[in-house]
Design a protein around this motif. Structure first.
Motif, PDB file in Angstrom:
ATOM      1  N   LYS A 156       0.438  26.498  39.027  1.00 51.41           N
ATOM      2  CA  LYS A 156       0.651  25.669  37.475  1.00 51.41           C
ATOM      3  C   LYS A 156       2.014  26.043  36.968  1.00 51.41           C
ATOM      4  O   LYS A 156       2.730  25.121  36.530  1.00 51.41           O
ATOM      5  CB  LYS A 156      -0.442  25.922  36.620  1.00 51.41           C
ATOM      6  N   GLY A 157       2.417  27.329  37.034  1.00 48.35           N
ATOM      7  CA  GLY A 157       3.603  27.714  36.358  1.00 48.35           C
ATOM      8  C   GLY A 157       4.687  27.202  37.168  1.00 48.35           C
ATOM      9  O   GLY A 157       5.538  26.920  36.614  1.00 48.35           O
ATOM     10  N   GLN A 158       4.385  27.149  38.560  1.00 47.40           N
ATOM     11  CA  GLN A 158       5.653  26.533  39.324  1.00 47.40           C
ATOM     12  C   GLN A 158       5.847  25.186  38.972  1.00 47.40           C
ATOM     13  O   GLN A 158       6.873  24.752  38.970  1.00 47.40           O
ATOM     14  CB  GLN A 158       5.231  26.693  40.899  1.00 47.40           C
ATOM     15  N   GLU A 159       4.707  24.372  38.680  1.00 49.39           N
ATOM     16  CA  GLU A 159       5.009  22.790  38.434  1.00 49.39           C
ATOM     17  C   GLU A 159       5.738  22.926  37.006  1.00 49.39           C
ATOM     18  O   GLU A 159       6.433  21.941  36.937  1.00 49.39           O
ATOM     19  CB  GLU A 159       3.359  22.211  38.468  1.00 49.39           C
ATOM     20  N   LYS A 160       5.601  23.678  36.216  1.00 45.82           N
ATOM     21  CA  LYS A 160       6.087  23.716  35.001  1.00 45.82           C
ATOM     22  C   LYS A 160       7.463  23.840  34.952  1.00 45.82           C
ATOM     23  O   LYS A 160       8.322  23.547  34.287  1.00 45.82           O
ATOM     24  CB  LYS A 160       5.417  24.579  33.855  1.00 45.82           C
ATOM     25  N   LEU A 161       7.682  25.104  35.917  1.00 44.17           N
ATOM     26  CA  LEU A 161       9.164  25.520  36.133  1.00 44.17           C
ATOM     27  C   LEU A 161       9.859  24.109  36.788  1.00 44.17           C
ATOM     28  O   LEU A 161      11.130  23.860  36.147  1.00 44.17           O
ATOM     29  CB  LEU A 161       9.071  26.681  36.993  1.00 44.17           C
ATOM     30  N   VAL A 162       9.180  23.426  37.788  1.00 45.81           N
ATOM     31  CA  VAL A 162       9.847  22.203  38.264  1.00 45.81           C
ATOM     32  C   VAL A 162      10.285  21.209  37.439  1.00 45.81           C
ATOM     33  O   VAL A 162      11.381  20.496  37.285  1.00 45.81           O
ATOM     34  CB  VAL A 162       9.081  21.989  39.619  1.00 45.81           C
ATOM     35  N   GLU A 163       9.335  21.083  36.463  1.00 46.72           N
ATOM     36  CA  GLU A 163       9.518  20.084  35.457  1.00 46.72           C
ATOM     37  C   GLU A 163      10.783  20.453  34.249  1.00 46.72           C
ATOM     38  O   GLU A 163      11.552  19.660  33.977  1.00 46.72           O
ATOM     39  CB  GLU A 163       8.462  19.721  34.616  1.00 46.72           C
ATOM     40  N   ALA A 164      10.719  21.717  33.946  1.00 43.20           N
ATOM     41  CA  ALA A 164      12.036  22.343  33.226  1.00 43.20           C
ATOM     42  C   ALA A 164      13.288  21.918  33.926  1.00 43.20           C
ATOM     43  O   ALA A 164      14.198  21.812  33.200  1.00 43.20           O
ATOM     44  CB  ALA A 164      11.376  23.630  32.810  1.00 43.20           C
ATOM     45  N   LEU A 165      13.162  22.605  35.148  1.00 40.22           N
ATOM     46  CA  LEU A 165      14.447  22.431  36.040  1.00 40.22           C
ATOM     47  C   LEU A 165      14.764  21.052  36.006  1.00 40.22           C
ATOM     48  O   LEU A 165      16.059  20.642  35.874  1.00 40.22           O
ATOM     49  CB  LEU A 165      14.365  22.971  37.428  1.00 40.22           C
ATOM     50  N   ARG A 166      13.977  20.081  36.355  1.00 35.94           N
ATOM     51  CA  ARG A 166      14.457  18.757  36.071  1.00 35.94           C
ATOM     52  C   ARG A 166      14.921  17.918  34.725  1.00 35.94           C
ATOM     53  O   ARG A 166      15.963  17.531  34.793  1.00 35.94           O
ATOM     54  CB  ARG A 166      13.243  17.664  36.471  1.00 35.94           C
ATOM     55  N   GLY A 167      14.476  18.892  33.793  1.00 36.78           N
ATOM     56  CA  GLY A 167      14.759  18.474  32.297  1.00 36.78           C
ATOM     57  C   GLY A 167      16.428  18.842  32.325  1.00 36.78           C
ATOM     58  O   GLY A 167      17.263  18.334  31.784  1.00 36.78           O
ATOM     59  N   GLN A 168      16.567  20.101  32.792  1.00 40.16           N
ATOM     60  CA  GLN A 168      17.907  20.806  32.784  1.00 40.16           C
ATOM     61  C   GLN A 168      18.899  19.840  33.317  1.00 40.16           C
ATOM     62  O   GLN A 168      19.996  20.009  32.945  1.00 40.16           O
ATOM     63  CB  GLN A 168      17.842  22.172  33.101  1.00 40.16           C
ATOM     64  N   GLN A 169      18.523  19.547  34.659  1.00 39.51           N
ATOM     65  CA  GLN A 169      19.243  18.716  35.437  1.00 39.51           C
ATOM     66  C   GLN A 169      19.767  17.525  34.628  1.00 39.51           C
ATOM     67  O   GLN A 169      20.958  17.026  34.839  1.00 39.51           O
ATOM     68  CB  GLN A 169      18.845  18.513  36.922  1.00 39.51           C
ATOM     69  N   ILE A 170      18.929  16.979  34.043  1.00 33.56           N
ATOM     70  CA  ILE A 170      19.260  15.659  33.271  1.00 33.56           C
ATOM     71  C   ILE A 170      20.142  16.045  31.821  1.00 33.56           C
ATOM     72  O   ILE A 170      21.190  15.256  31.978  1.00 33.56           O
ATOM     73  CB  ILE A 170      18.053  15.065  32.760  1.00 33.56           C
ATOM     74  N   ILE A 171      19.983  17.110  31.504  1.00 33.24           N
ATOM     75  CA  ILE A 171      20.897  17.433  30.419  1.00 33.24           C
ATOM     76  C   ILE A 171      22.276  17.885  31.110  1.00 33.24           C
ATOM     77  O   ILE A 171      23.401  17.352  30.445  1.00 33.24           O
ATOM     78  CB  ILE A 171      20.552  18.773  29.631  1.00 33.24           C
ATOM     79  N   ILE A 172      22.227  18.399  32.114  1.00 32.23           N
ATOM     80  CA  ILE A 172      23.518  18.610  32.690  1.00 32.23           C
ATOM     81  C   ILE A 172      24.404  17.476  33.483  1.00 32.23           C
ATOM     82  O   ILE A 172      25.697  17.143  32.860  1.00 32.23           O
ATOM     83  CB  ILE A 172      23.232  19.496  34.019  1.00 32.23           C
ATOM     84  N   ARG A 173      23.524  16.508  33.683  1.00 28.41           N
ATOM     85  CA  ARG A 173      24.218  15.408  34.082  1.00 28.41           C
ATOM     86  C   ARG A 173      24.921  14.437  32.599  1.00 28.41           C
ATOM     87  O   ARG A 173      26.043  14.080  32.644  1.00 28.41           O
ATOM     88  CB  ARG A 173      23.186  14.316  34.789  1.00 28.41           C
ATOM     89  N   GLU A 174      24.102  14.683  31.645  1.00 25.21           N
ATOM     90  CA  GLU A 174      24.733  14.031  30.494  1.00 25.21           C
ATOM     91  C   GLU A 174      25.868  14.980  29.979  1.00 25.21           C
ATOM     92  O   GLU A 174      26.824  14.041  29.473  1.00 25.21           O
ATOM     93  CB  GLU A 174      23.254  14.236  29.258  1.00 25.21           C
ATOM     94  N   LEU A 175      25.948  16.350  29.923  1.00 22.77           N
ATOM     95  CA  LEU A 175      27.085  16.830  29.827  1.00 22.77           C
ATOM     96  C   LEU A 175      28.166  16.644  30.237  1.00 22.77           C
ATOM     97  O   LEU A 175      29.565  16.153  30.144  1.00 22.77           O
ATOM     98  CB  LEU A 175      26.767  18.384  29.617  1.00 22.77           C
ATOM     99  N   GLN A 176      28.175  16.261  31.848  1.00 26.88           N
ATOM    100  CA  GLN A 176      29.035  16.016  32.860  1.00 26.88           C
ATOM    101  C   GLN A 176      29.794  14.739  32.436  1.00 26.88           C
ATOM    102  O   GLN A 176      30.933  14.452  32.460  1.00 26.88           O
ATOM    103  CB  GLN A 176      28.420  16.312  34.195  1.00 26.88           C
TER     104      GLN A 176
END
Length: 935
Positions: A235-255
């Motif tokens: 379950k923690g791995q699934e949450k971590l994957v979701e958090a990483l996906r959210g960070q990737q979206i933020i990084i794309r917006e900053l770029q």
């Protein structure tokens, strides 16, 4: 989706007196055999009638009746075995240190059964922490890769779980098998999303893969807790994957934002470049318009001027029309007028109707009006330098024009037939010609060989001035009269300590002493307690200082030279005054030699190494009646050379010490250099050397106080060393202090000057060295033609002792007499007392005295008697206090500079206050050196 609920089944076999048959337990329509992986029909009373959604389970009982551990990992199962096809199960091991105690779980029924008779009761039990039995090399393999024991094939209801021998051997320790549904299985049953279809390659149908590779006895976890832990990790791995996906979206917006900002910056840069291009275009337009306007103004001004002159000449002076036109062509053809220049005056005709704007006043015969300046003014006509010839003479509106002579073209064979000639401004160069050949007159008449440029230069033309020094093969001509400038000069002043601003004023940052001179001089200015030099030259500085203090550690009195705004301040020298064990005055002398320039400022400083020194309570300076500060100035015309060197710090304690020097400054490195081992100074030509060496040290040992230290100066000529003079310093124990020696010696070409510090054998000394001047060597070399040096020591007989009150000291001269000064001999007035001078000059005196006394105050005074028999007057004075306790000898010394005339005499007096003088030694620390320089 099929929901798989893993159930932990622990089977134990227990045989007592009667054999009990335990049938094989299985689920579903088929059972799996013990040795093969093929399914077969299930028989027996324990087979359920309906299919179960649970995965098949397999039992591997131990050979000797130990608890079976089920390793349920798809990655750890052997290929082709039943375990590879079954679902993963976590291994079950007992906890270490539980003492064999087990918790008995409540009885539960298997799936598909309604009463207790459907299946035997299975008890949940944790086996003991033991490993599988092994044989041979298998015992060396890790547990997870050892081969498992195969369960025996059993068919029917009467089958036993093991062999009769194993049952009988372990029957007393086993408990009946108990079947209990695992809580982990119930937990997985509540989450159907964890079920996945079976793999096409024979993988386990369960989607959660559990791996348990735990060594026996270390970090063991019950099977159900481990399974829950693995599920929580999933379950923690699934949450971590979701958090990483959210960070990737933020990084794309900053770029994306960064790209937008970069695009905006590029657009701004393009706009700036376009503006610069438009500015350059406008500047080109302005330049074009400026040129057109300039041409128009020139044409209008010249045309109007010509019209006015023509009308004037036609009406009044028709005969001078041709002369006026030629004058205009001659006057205005040379200079080109700028747009911002004023209108020129027509010079040379005083009867013109109206003057034009130009120079404010008519220029002289050897001057011309310079229109290139903002306001035209008269300038002196340029003289053609040597090696140039005249093209046009100087006129009221134009300077003289000169052109370089091409000697190589005018004289093709000036360097010889095989040597190439190269023309240079004002001269020529013969490639490959040595200096020796040039000295022989190769450059020719009216030329000399410039050693710095290594080429032939034309001799200077004095042009009517007297030729002081004619031109030679290697030197240029000197024009004009010799200057009557002074070669040497002296200046003296009193020194005082400024009053404390507050009762608790500290001198840790440094206290500037006030220099108050009574004499005015064109050499320097004395303002705000400091000295500002007004002329170039070399300066020798001396300061006599007497103080009684109770500050911790030590006090340090030093000299500092502040340069111009571009240059940093420089610490010339510094002497440490040790902390006294009792209250008595201590006299020290500080000296230094340095090259100065106009606007250099000199100051005297007194400072403490810590903040525990109070200016108003801890400092008591003795007020010396004579000037305490004096300087000796030498002109560069004397050819004197100044050098400064620092000593390195020693990390270890030692006794005798020969300092190693590091040269910091020298005005002429050809004349003065260090020896190969950097322990001495070598001189290229003969002369007189004025030197001072100051060394800061820290000593330990009672023998240091009793015997003290000695600083010796040696001179070496052709490999033969000779002691020139020495200074004595009273020793200290666990204290910081300084030892210093100053004097003047005569040296020949190739002589060296070295130093050595000696101390008792049981005295440990550490020598310091840094850039603050506490450990330094400073000297000035003066040619023998302008200077002389005389050295003397005290006489062996006739010295004052007992209660001494202003009694003169008698001396014994070392070496021959000098033409400028000598010690009065027997038969002369004041024999062995007076030093008599025979020529006018500037004198520097350095006196060291070693004695034994019990006086509270000892005064050493240098007296001067005028050449015309005038009254004696003190020139310099130094004060010292009582001898330190435990010391055998004491020392006192003074240094001063002053002017002397023909017939001037000097002598030294000694004064003892409240005590007596017991002995004055004539060697090993008592000497006087006199330096004389022509004015």
């Amino acid at each position: 989706m099929v929901l798989l609920t893993p159930v932990l089944l622990l089977s134990w076999v227990s045989l007592h007196n009667a054999a009990q048959a335990v049938a094989e337990i299985c689920w579903g329509a088929h059972c799996y055999g013990g040795d093969t992986g093929d399914p077969r029909p299930c028989t027996g009373a324990h087979c359920p009638g309906s299919k179960s959604s649970r995965s098949p389970r397999q039992f591997n009982p131990t050979t000797h009746g130990r608890a079976a551990q089920i390793v349920a990992s798809q990655h750890h199962a052997y290929p082709g075995s039943p375990k590879a096809a079954s679902g993963p199960y976590p291994p079950v091991r007992g906890r270490q240190g539980d003492g064999g105690a087990r918790t008995r779980a409540p009885e539960v029924l298997p799936a598909g059964c309604t009463d207790a008779d459907c299946a035997p009761v299975v008890k949940q039990f944790q086996p003991v922490n033991e490993t599988w039995d092994c044989r041979g090399i298998e015992c060396r393999l890790p547990l997870r890769i050892r081969p498992r024991a195969r369960a025996k094939l059993c068919v029917g209801e009467g089958c036993l779980s093991g062999s009769e021998e194993s049952v009988s051997s372990a029957g007393s320790q086993m408990t009946p098998p108990v079947h209990l549904s695992d809580r982990a299985a119930q937990f997985l049953g509540d989450f159907p999303e964890f079920g996945y279809p079976s793999s096409d390659h024979g993988g386990a149908p369960l989607g959660v893969q559990l791996t348990c590779d735990i060594k026996p006895g270390e970090n063991e976890v019950p099977s159900e807790d481990a399974l829950i832990l693995h599920l929580q990790l999933a379950k923690g791995q699934e949450k971590l994957v979701e958090a990483l996906r959210g960070q990737q979206i933020i990084i794309r917006e900053l770029q994306q934002k960064l790209a937008d900002q970069q695009e905006a910056l590029l657009s701004q840069q393009r706009e700036i470049l376009n503006q610069q291009r438009r500015m350059y275009e406008q500047m080109d337009v302005v330049k074009t318009q400026y040129g057109l306007l300039s041409d128009t103004v020139k044409q209008v001004s010249f045309q109007g001027l010509q019209g006015e002159l023509q009308s004037y000449f036609e009406s009044h002076l028709a005969g001078l029309q041709s002369q006026a036109r030629s004058h205009l062509q001659k006057s205005y053809a040379v200079h080109k007028m700028d747009i911002d220049s004023k209108v020129m005056d027509v010079v040379g005709e005083a009867h013109f109707p109206q003057p034009l704007l130009g120079c404010p006043s008519p220029c002289g015969s050897e001057e011309y009006c310079d229109f290139q300046r903002d306001s035209p003014q008269c300038e002196k006509c340029t003289m053609c330098p040597p090696g140039f010839f005249l093209i046009s003479q100087c006129s009221p509106t134009a300077d003289r024009m000169c052109q370089d002579r091409d000697e190589c073209l005018e004289l093709p064979n000036i360097c010889g037939e095989k040597v190439k000639c190269v023309n240079t401004p004002g001269g020529f160069r013969c490639l490959g010609i040595s200096e020796r050949e040039a000295v022989m007159g190769l450059c020719g008449h009216d030329y000399f060989y410039n050693q710095e440029l290594q080429e032939c230069q034309a001799c200077s033309d004095c042009d009517g001035e007297p030729v002081t020094v004619p031109c030679t093969a290697i030197t240029d001509a000197v024009c004009g009269h010799l200057s009557d400038s002074r070669l040497s000069q002296s200046w003296a002043a009193n020194v005082g300590v400024p009053p404390a601003r507050s009762p608790g004023a500290h001198i840790f940052p440094g206290l500037q002493l006030n220099i108050r001179g009574k004499e005015s001089s064109d050499l320097l200015s004395n303002e705000a307690g400091r000295v500002t030099f007004l002329q170039h030259g070399l300066v020798w500085l001396d300061h006599n200082f007497a103080i009684k203090h109770s500050c911790r550690n030590f006090l340090q009195v030093g000299m500092r030279l502040n340069g111009s705004q571009e240059e940093e301040s420089q610490d010339l020298s510094g002497v440490r005054i040790e902390q006294p064990d009792g209250k008595y005055f201590q006299g020290v002398s500080v000296s230094s030699g340095v090259e100065v320039e106009p606007n250099h400022t000199f100051t005297l400083l007194l400072k403490s190494p810590n903040q525990h020194c109070n200016q108003s309570k801890d400092l008591h300076v003795y007020d010396i009646t004579t000037p305490a500060f004096s300087l000796f100035w030498l002109s560069h015309d004397t050819g004197a050379v100044a050098m400064t060197a620092q000593m390195s710090m020693l990390a270890h304690y030692q006794t005798s010490y020969r300092p190693t020097f590091r040269m910091t400054s020298v005005s002429d490195p050809y004349m003065i250099s260090l020896t190969h081992d950097s322990r001495g100074v070598r001189f290229t030509e003969s002369g007189v050397v004025k030197f001072v060496l100051q060394q800061a040290l820290y000593s330990m040992g009672h023998t240091c106080i009793r015997e003290g230290f000695s600083l010796i100066a040696y001179s070496s000529h052709n490999g033969t060393g000779q002691e020139e003079m020495r200074a004595f310093k009273t020793g200290v124990n666990y204290r910081d202090t300084s030892i210093t020696l100053s004097g003047a010696v005569s040296v020949d070409s190739g002589d060296t000057l070295g130093f050595e510090i000696t101390s008792p054998s049981q005295c440990n000394i550490r020598y310091f060295g840094d850039s603050t001047g506490i450990s330094m060597l400073s000297l000035i070399w003066i040619p023998s033609a302008l200077s002389s040096a005389l050295t003397a020591t005290v006489s062996k007989t006739g010295l004052p002792f007992g209660a001494v009150r202003n009694k003169p000291l008698l001396f014994q001269q070392i070496g021959p007499d000098k033409p400028q000064v000598h010690l009065a001999k027997s038969g002369e007035p004041n024999s062995r007392k007076n030093f008599i001078f025979h020529e006018k000059g500037t004198v520097n005196i350095a006196l060291n005295l070693k004695l034994i006394h019990s006086c509270n105050i000892v005064k050493l005074t240098l007296q001067r008697v005028g050449g015309q028999g005038g009254q004696a007057g003190p020139v310099a004075q130094q004060v010292s206090g009582t001898m330190p306790e435990g010391s055998e000898w004491a020392s006192i010394g003074l240094r001063a500079s002053f002017q002397v005339q023909n017939g001037t005499a000097l002598y030294v007096t000694l004064d003892c206050i409240r005590g007596r003088v017991n002995q004055i030694t004539h060697e090993g620390g008592t000497n006087i050196s006199i330096l004389w320089v022509a004015v």
